[in-house]
Design a protein around this motif. Structure first.
Motif, PDB file in Angstrom:
ATOM      1  N   ILE A   1      -1.806  -4.026   2.803  1.00 61.13           N
ATOM      2  CA  ILE A   1      -2.056  -3.336   3.882  1.00 61.13           C
ATOM      3  C   ILE A   1      -1.157  -2.297   4.185  1.00 61.13           C
ATOM      4  O   ILE A   1      -1.663  -0.783   4.490  1.00 61.13           O
ATOM      5  N   LEU A   2       0.240  -2.478   4.492  1.00 57.47           N
ATOM      6  CA  LEU A   2       0.912  -1.332   4.491  1.00 57.47           C
ATOM      7  C   LEU A   2       0.958  -0.319   3.236  1.00 57.47           C
ATOM      8  O   LEU A   2       1.233   0.924   3.557  1.00 57.47           O
ATOM      9  N   ALA A   3       0.598  -0.826   2.100  1.00 58.04           N
ATOM     10  CA  ALA A   3       0.472   0.401   0.958  1.00 58.04           C
ATOM     11  C   ALA A   3      -0.654   1.306   1.484  1.00 58.04           C
ATOM     12  O   ALA A   3      -0.291   2.304   0.934  1.00 58.04           O
ATOM     13  N   MET A   4      -1.664   0.725   2.040  1.00 56.52           N
ATOM     14  CA  MET A   4      -2.818   1.864   1.943  1.00 56.52           C
ATOM     15  C   MET A   4      -2.446   2.550   3.210  1.00 56.52           C
ATOM     16  O   MET A   4      -2.735   3.815   3.277  1.00 56.52           O
ATOM     17  N   LEU A   5      -1.470   2.103   4.314  1.00 61.83           N
ATOM     18  CA  LEU A   5      -1.212   2.950   5.404  1.00 61.83           C
ATOM     19  C   LEU A   5      -0.109   3.886   5.126  1.00 61.83           C
ATOM     20  O   LEU A   5      -0.361   5.270   5.546  1.00 61.83           O
TER      21      LEU A   5
END
Length: 839
Positions: free
Chosen positions: A416-420
């Motif tokens: 999730i944070l990787a995509m953000l």
């Protein structure tokens, strides 16, 4: 409209294509033999057979451990209408492909809730679905855990929408996500994820309080609480009976007391699990790095190595006949063993670290601190100062074992944070200088860790595993295995470093205005797909799939099973003890017979106490007789053989002596020296029930075999005077479902011999019934029906009301876009007409 929905259509097609490609043998009707699923099929065979025949739920089985509720063998979902919706999200494909399609779809919904570009969302969903940890779990048969994890993004989507003031959509998604997540029946994963949500709540509270939006926070939080309760309510039929059952297992309050010398007296010495038992599967520090470098700690306890490996060459030198690869116990981390690495993907971990530097807001704090929290929990006893505090003080924390399993939740948070992070990079119109600085830091950290293990790892560690002393007995050369551990660490570390540098180079080129972002996304997406796909193939290969016929052959009866079946009318008349395998860690025999043993991690505490004190080391024949153990299956010279036990007491009998004891300890100790055929050991708590009663053991009583079903037992008795009948059935009570009836009239029954049932029966001929009728199940079924119906009606209402409204808004936008063009056309026509008139 079509252009707007096209990316979503492509997303769904991508998820289907990737899942079907990986699990392509599924299209040929093949299945994979999963260890835990094979066990489950064996332990649940009696239950499923009767459910199919009778068309109703069977909540008790006599197949294992003398008898137990079926609540944690098969999920209780009566009344819960959400299960059908969960299957619908498989998009028509059976498991395993359907499960992973569903997970990617849920992650994509989360990305849309975060307003992420659909193409970034597709990359994130694929990274989440292909996380190696999920495939290792599937290979081992931990399907409920995987399904639970796949619904986590849906819960997160509900939270994001609610705090973005989309209260109705947020509440519905949250209720649906919670309902589906819990319905997977792996509450441990749900519990760990909700611990991370506390971090999100605190972070959002601080941000909203500073911005003067406390009222909006309270409104969102209130909606989520109500929605969560409805989602939990949808699973009441399972949760209520499971909660009731857990109190009678090793996780419940101890029955036996600990002696003054500290000698263990009970399978449960605390309310919850024992610390040492709960923390057996604890990650070490090196295990955590396996999320970034797959075989930094060896990978698995049976890693397949090819012809170039030291172990392969050494075995060939010794004359071993090998194929193209050989399974090698490479794993040398802190766990006892493992089926594979909990790998998240090198590019995804790198982007996660970058996200910690560039993403702002409550979501960043939730994901960053959530990953830190779950990793600390996964270390269990290896971070005892932290986890022992949680174990002693956090509600329900001590009910769960295998802390390393929490990394399944970590695997859902990291992408999730990787995509953000990619979203921030994509929207970097002005702040590229600071983003480049953050990129250099993230690259230095990620690539630096990988290069440390690649260049210095072989000299920094001893590569010794806990089970290396047994390798020689298994035919392995220890030095060769250690050499392979070193080489696989180095190779995978260089591999992760290369992936990080490639992903970083793409981002650098974009931030330096050398390429467009679409090429960055395509490159990272392709690298992640190839990376995770190839690592996953180490643990699930196409060759692991077998035909359905081959799979079913695992449940073919042995000659000894057929022999017993030929001697008995049905399985309700006897129990067996199969000692050809560990009788308390194998459920195979339960597929065909009712057994004293079996396999289940949540056995009733009373049967576990008896196993530990009377059956595991030296068989107590009196206990086996009173459990109606009519047959033993033992190892013969060439094949298993059947030995009949003439002392088995049958399904029920009358006794003539009552021995009263004052404590649970005395009750179980008395089983060492008594005659179960004539004597019943009774705890003094039942003194009133037996007051003035003097049995003589005269008469007959037996089970009506023709009407046997595991949750409804009928006996016929005949005696000249009132008697006390002992039944070879496990006590589960009081007031937890088993009700006794004499000639249709409900009567009280008691516990005898520490774990059996007994009943006073008047003189004459009578029909005795024991019916399993847990009131908690019927209450839960009603609550589940109402709660799940509320969620489904809410979703239907939302679609019926908001979808047409959104379509109308899109049409209005399109009309506004086309109006200026139409006006220009009309003006041009009018001008042309005017010119013609002038001419």
């Amino acid at each position: 409209m079509f252009k707007k929905i096209l990316p979503h259509i492509i997303a769904v097609i991508t998820f289907i294509a990737i899942s079907l490609a990986f699990f392509s043998p599924q299209l040929q009707g093949k299945v994979i033999r999963q260890g835990d699923i094979v066990q489950n099929k064996a332990m649940a065979n009696e239950q499923r057979t009767f459910q199919k025949e009778l068309g109703e739920a069977i909540l008790w089985t006599n197949a294992m451990f003398g008898g137990m509720p079926t609540y944690q063998i098969s999920t209780v979902n009566q009344g819960n209408l959400l299960k059908k919706l969960g299957k619908f999200m498989h998009l028509g494909f059976k498991r395993p492909a359907g499960i992973f399609i569903m997970g990617m779809l849920c992650f994509y919904i989360l990305m849309m809730s975060l307003k992420v570009n659909p193409w970034i969302a597709i990359v994130g969903a694929v990274a989440f679905g292909l996380t190696t940890n999920n495939y290792v779990l599937f290979e081992a048969g931990h399907n409920t855990k995987i399904i639970s994890i796949m619904f986590i993004p849906l819960i997160a989507a509900g939270i994001i929408n609610a705090f973005n003031k989309k209260y109705v959509l947020g509440g519905l998604l949250f209720a649906l996500g919670v309902g589906l997540n819990i319905s997977a029946n792996h509450v441990q994963m749900s519990y760990y994820f909700f611990l991370t949500l506390l971090i999100f709540g605190i972070a959002q509270l601080i941000i909203d309080a500073r911005a003067g939006k406390l009222a909006e926070f309270l409104k969102s939080a209130g909606i989520l609480i109500v929605a969560g309760l409805i989602g939990i309510g949808a699973n009441a039929s399972n949760l209520l009976v499971t909660n009731e059952y857990s109190k009678e297992t090793m996780r419940g309050k101890p029955i036996l007391e600990i002696s003054d010398t500290g000698e263990a007296k009970s399978s449960s010495e605390v309310e919850g699990l024992d610390w040492n038992y709960a923390m057996r599967w604890s990650n070490g520090t090196l295990d955590l790095f396996s999320t970034f470098i797959p075989r930094v700690a060896g990978g698995s306890s049976g890693e397949n190595l090819g012809r170039e490996s030291a172990t392969y060459k050494k075995l060939r030198q010794r004359g071993a006949r090998l194929g193209d690869s050989v399974p090698v116990p490479l794993y040398w981390g802190d766990l006892y063993s493992t089926a594979g690495a909990p790998y998240f993907g090198a590019a995804i971990v790198f982007l996660f670290i970058l996200g910690l530097l560039v993403v702002k807001g409550a979501v960043k704090w939730w994901l960053g601190l959530g990953v830190l929290l779950t990793m600390m929990i996964s270390m269990g006893k290896n971070l005892s100062w932290f986890n022992f505090f949680l174990f002693e003080n956090l509600p329900l924390f001590n009910k769960f074992r295998t802390p390393n399993s929490v990394l399944s939740v970590t695997a859902a948070l990291v992408p999730i944070l990787a995509m953000l992070a990619l979203v921030v990079i994509n929207q970097s119109a002005e702040d590229r200088k600071n983003l480049l600085r953050s990129l250099y830091i993230a690259t230095g950290i990620s690539a630096g860790i990988a290069l440390f293990f690649a260049l210095l790892g072989s000299s920094m560690f001893d590569f010794a595993g806990a089970n290396d002393a047994n390798l020689a007995q298994l035919g392995y050369d220890v030095d060769a295995v250690i050499a392979d551990r070193k080489s696989t660490m180095q190779n995978d570390a260089f591999r992760s470093a290369g992936i990080v540098l490639l992903a970083a180079a793409l981002l650098w080129a974009y931030l330096s205005n050398r390429i467009k972002f679409i090429w960055v996304l395509a490159g990272i997406g392709l690298v992640t797909l190839v990376d995770l796909w190839t690592v996953n193939r180490r643990y699930i290969a196409k060759e692991d799939f077998v035909t359905q016929r081959n799979y079913d052959n695992a449940f073919n009866p042995r000659p000894v099973d057929q022999q017993i079946k030929s001697l008995e009318k049905n399985r309700g008349a006897y129990r067996i003890m199969d000692v050809t395998a560990d009788p308390y860690n194998s459920a195979f025999a339960s597929y065909f017979h009712n057994t004293v043993g079996g396999y289940h991690p949540a056995k009733l505490q009373r049967i576990q106490d008896v196993i530990e004190r009377h059956l595991s080391s030296n068989f107590n024949q009196q206990v086996l007789d009173m459990l109606n153990t009519k047959y033993f299956i033992v190892n013969g010279q060439n094949a298993p053989q059947v030995q009949q036990n003439p002392g088995a007491l049958g399904n029920a009998w009358f006794i003539d002596t009552i021995k009263t004891v004052t404590s649970a300890n005395a009750e179980i100790d008395a089983l060492n020296n008594f005659r179960p055929r004539t004597t019943a050991i009774v705890h003094q708590e039942y003194s009133d029930y037996l007051s003035g009663f003097d049995p003589n053991g005269q008469g007959t009583i037996g089970l009506n075999i023709d009407e046997y079903r595991p949750d409804y037992l009928i006996y016929n008795s005949n005696s000249g005077s009132e008697q006390l009948a002992v039944f070879s059935e496990i006590w589960y009570g009081p007031d937890k479902g088993w009700n006794a009836y004499i000639d249709g009239e409900k009567v009280e029954h008691i516990r005898v011999n520490y774990l059996l049932r007994a009943l006073r029966i008047p003189a004459g001929q009578h029909e005795i019934e024991f019916r399993f009728e847990p009131s908690s199940f019927y209450t839960g079924k009603t609550v589940s029906l109402i709660s799940s119906l509320l969620i489904l009606l809410g979703l239907l209402g939302f679609v019926a009301f908001f979808l047409p409204k959104n379509i109308k808004q899109l049409q209005t936008v399109q009309e506004k876009k086309t109006t200026p063009v139409s006006n220009k056309v009309e003006k041009a026509k009018a001008l042309k007409t005017k010119r013609k008139k002038r001419k």
